[in-house]
Design a protein around this motif. Structure first.
Motif, short mmCIF file in Angstrom:
data_model
loop_
_atom_site.label_atom_id
_atom_site.label_comp_id
_atom_site.label_asym_id
_atom_site.label_seq_id
_atom_site.Cartn_x
_atom_site.Cartn_y
_atom_site.Cartn_z
N VAL A 218 64.53 23.83 -23.26
CA VAL A 218 63.99 22.50 -23.50
C VAL A 218 64.42 22.07 -24.90
CG1 VAL A 218 61.90 21.12 -23.82
CG2 VAL A 218 61.99 22.83 -22.01
N LEU B 92 63.73 19.80 -27.58
CA LEU B 92 62.64 18.90 -27.97
C LEU B 92 63.11 17.76 -28.87
CD1 LEU B 92 59.89 21.59 -28.62
CD2 LEU B 92 60.05 20.05 -26.66
N THR C 71 63.12 15.12 -22.88
CA THR C 71 62.68 16.49 -22.61
C THR C 71 62.95 16.90 -21.17
OG1 THR C 71 60.48 15.54 -22.35
CG2 THR C 71 60.97 16.59 -24.43
N TRP D 77 53.57 19.94 -27.63
CA TRP D 77 54.00 19.56 -26.29
C TRP D 77 53.22 20.32 -25.23
CZ3 TRP D 77 56.75 23.41 -23.43
CH2 TRP D 77 57.11 24.54 -24.17
#
Length: 246
Positions: free
Chosen positions: A151, A153, A157, A194
């Protein structure tokens, strides 16, 4: 009415109540054991932080572990308290997972039906400049993982597979065959909070599993604003201030 008859009826009602209670406990027990089973899987690994979550529908459970891997790019960022050594014993106090760390989600179904996990969605809760402090790297010795999901960021995403393409889903799990979703969050500039949302479906319905840190967002910071410490050699038991190289 004879007393014996009342006693017999009272005894019958008590037995019926006991049987009902037993059935209720029997229905509850698999959920408890299933969550416990997921936790047991993680206890066999090197886990620094974990949190469990049960889907609102009671069909899927997950345990999340947050940690670092045995390669130099991964580590923790902690407040700068000077040059004193820091013991290497689990997660340091006030540590935030650095970019390149590992978030492992172990998911298990709680019914007899198979559960299909759909592509995860990353929800960015907050974003700020990279956390200053001290970067404590993981001991070197292992390769950068190639089997997890990445991922980024710093960008939209999207969860990507090891080859940089969209991750392959669905993943199928059940009560006897838990699945592992390994996320490698990356950031070069920010300190990001997140959550991971995993849609699921099965023969009993569908829902969404929200993965976080025991109700709080997961957190990953870039290490660009932190000064690096070094792993003490030869025992790798402490992080120490890196020697000056003249």
């Amino acid at each position: 009415m004879p007393t014996g008859t009342n006693d017999a009826r009272g005894s019958g009602r008590a037995e019926a109540t006991a049987r009902t209670g037993a059935r209720v406990r029997a229905r509850q027990r698999p959920d408890t054991f299933a969550v416990g089973g997921v936790i047991a899987v993680l206890l066999l690994a090197s886990v620094y932080v974990w949190a469990s979550v049960l889907s609102p529908q009671g069909r899927v459970a997950a345990v999340t572990s947050v940690g670092v891997k045995g390669y130099c790019e991964s580590g923790w960022v902690v407040p700068d308290a000077g040059d004193g050594p820091i013991p290497m014993a689990g997660k340091p106090a006030e540590a935030v997972l650095g970019s390149g760390g590992s978030v492992t989600v172990t998911v298990r179904g709680l019914t007899g039906d198979a559960v299909d996990l759909e592509p995860p969605v990353v929800e960015v809760v907050s974003r700020r400049p990279a956390l200053p402090g001290v970067f404590l790297p993981s001991p070197c010795g292992g390769p950068v993982p190639t089997d997890g999901l990445t991922v980024d960021l710093d960008r939209p995403t999207t969860v990507l597979g090891p080859d940089g393409r969209p991750a392959e889903f669905p993943h199928r799990v059940s009560g006897t065959e838990p699945g592992h979703v390994v996320i490698r969050p990356l950031s070069t500039t920010d300190d990001v909070e997140w959550r991971l949302r995993i849609p699921w479906s099965s023969g009993v319905g569908r829902g969404e599993l929200v993965v976080d840190d025991d109700g709080k967002p997961l957190r990953t910071t870039a290490t660009s604003a932190a000064r690096p410490f070094c792993v003490e050699e030869p025992y790798s038991a402490r992080w120490v201030s890196c020697p000056d190289i003249g």
